[in-house]
Scaffold this motif. Sequence first.
Motif, short mmCIF file in Angstrom:
data_model
loop_
_atom_site.label_atom_id
_atom_site.label_comp_id
_atom_site.label_asym_id
_atom_site.label_seq_id
_atom_site.Cartn_x
_atom_site.Cartn_y
_atom_site.Cartn_z
N SER A 64 10.52 25.60 36.25
CA SER A 64 9.26 25.80 36.98
C SER A 64 8.54 24.46 37.03
CB SER A 64 8.39 26.82 36.24
OG SER A 64 7.96 26.26 35.01
N PHE A 65 7.52 24.36 37.88
CA PHE A 65 6.74 23.11 37.95
C PHE A 65 6.06 22.83 36.60
CE2 PHE A 65 6.12 23.38 42.84
CZ PHE A 65 7.39 22.85 43.01
N GLU A 66 5.62 23.91 35.94
CA GLU A 66 4.96 23.70 34.64
C GLU A 66 5.96 23.11 33.64
OE1 GLU A 66 4.53 26.31 36.57
OE2 GLU A 66 2.37 26.14 36.93
N ARG A 111 11.40 22.65 48.16
CA ARG A 111 10.76 23.40 47.08
C ARG A 111 9.35 23.77 47.52
NH1 ARG A 111 12.02 23.52 41.10
NH2 ARG A 111 10.52 25.13 40.59
N ARG A 134 1.75 21.12 44.39
CA ARG A 134 1.26 21.63 43.10
C ARG A 134 1.88 20.83 41.95
NH1 ARG A 134 1.99 25.69 39.43
NH2 ARG A 134 3.94 26.46 40.31
N LEU A 135 3.17 20.50 42.08
CA LEU A 135 3.80 19.69 41.03
C LEU A 135 3.16 18.29 40.99
CD1 LEU A 135 5.91 19.13 38.87
CD2 LEU A 135 7.55 18.57 40.69
N VAL A 193 14.00 18.12 41.97
CA VAL A 193 13.31 19.42 41.93
C VAL A 193 14.16 20.54 42.51
CG1 VAL A 193 11.02 18.36 41.90
CG2 VAL A 193 12.03 19.02 44.10
N LEU A 241 5.30 21.83 46.83
CA LEU A 241 5.58 20.67 45.98
C LEU A 241 4.29 19.94 45.57
CD1 LEU A 241 8.09 19.11 44.84
CD2 LEU A 241 7.79 17.54 46.75
#
Length: 350
Positions: free
Chosen positions: A51-53, A80, A85-86, A24, A83
């Motif tokens: 991005s995470f998305e 990051r 959220r990922l 990441v 994280l």
Amino acid sequence: MKSAARAVVQDTFGRPLGSLRLSVTDRCNLRCSYCMPEAEYVWLPRADILSFEEMATLAGYFADLGVDKVRLTGGEPLLRQDLARLVRLLRQDRRITEVALTTNGVLLADHAQELYEAGLDRVTVSLDTLRPERFRQLTGRDEFSRVLEGIESVGKTGFDNLKLDTVAIRGFNEDELGPLIEFAKHYQAEVRFIEYMDVGGANEWSLEKVLSQERILDLLGQQYGRIIPVPERGTAPAQRFCLPDGTIFGIIPSTTAPFCAHCDRSRVTADGVWYLCLYAMSGVDLCKPLRLGASAMEMRELIRSVWTARHNRGAEERKALERVGLRSGGLIDIDRLREDPHLEMHARGG
Ligand code: SAM
């Protein structure tokens, strides 16, 4: 795609596309001499970082083709922001049955709770020594106590399958194998000794510094008595062993007994370059087609066609070089590394 319709994609040696390591970030807050010894590196350009998305979208395409385990790594993944959220995004995909994290532990105490609540399944903390002064010497940072706090926070939070990964280096920590096993026991964790690998190039590797599986077993045998191998392996890189008191530990003999034949893992860097082997010199850019708007079908087809042509056996090839006396220093010349930051371990994830 529903799981029933999931394709099982295999490479030229019949190895499935199974486990994905998502790096990441290429940044790290430690400077371990075996991984990232220099103060400054050529970093991946910020605009290129996914991005995470985008990471979750890519992971979904991999899941379409068989990936069921995702490990977040780096660099140091906890650098990051948010994280968790990922982790939540990845956890929404039912086909991904396990999301794991490899971390140096420095920032873990601050984030363990939110990661657990987000659905993170497993945590692996890298820990090479129990001596604060040695830690500072190895990592260039005085962060040992924060790593300990991080390890403690894992148990308090509710995770129940902590692993501790130790790079075993001859002349550095061979006197700490037993203490590390005892330490792991205290935290109901399992320690895994990793043979020092000649990945990247700035890491001062030499064959003399490799503490082999054979030597590790020998040293532990002298201390504990008879050690019995646990009969299982599958695609897991670690061979597990049992001490007379029932304690289990693992060894990842990447250098002396590579596990290429069973390797189902591949790596995506933080800027979306996909590497089929830790030792591969080049990867496939997945970021570009993703950002140019390639359809899900096109992305899947790209990944499928690359994996079905995969023939990498990087660690075994390095071993073959050793037999003819051509494995002396690091894998890649330092100037070449400066030109292409992807080639270092901290970019592609360990
Ligand atoms: N920063 C995180 C950490 O420390 O766990 C994740 C990234 S780090 C590159 C992942 C793993 O690779 C760590 O366990 C590290 O010890 C291992 N590693 C790095 N360089 C290595 C080498 N030359 N030989 C063996 N293992 C190595």
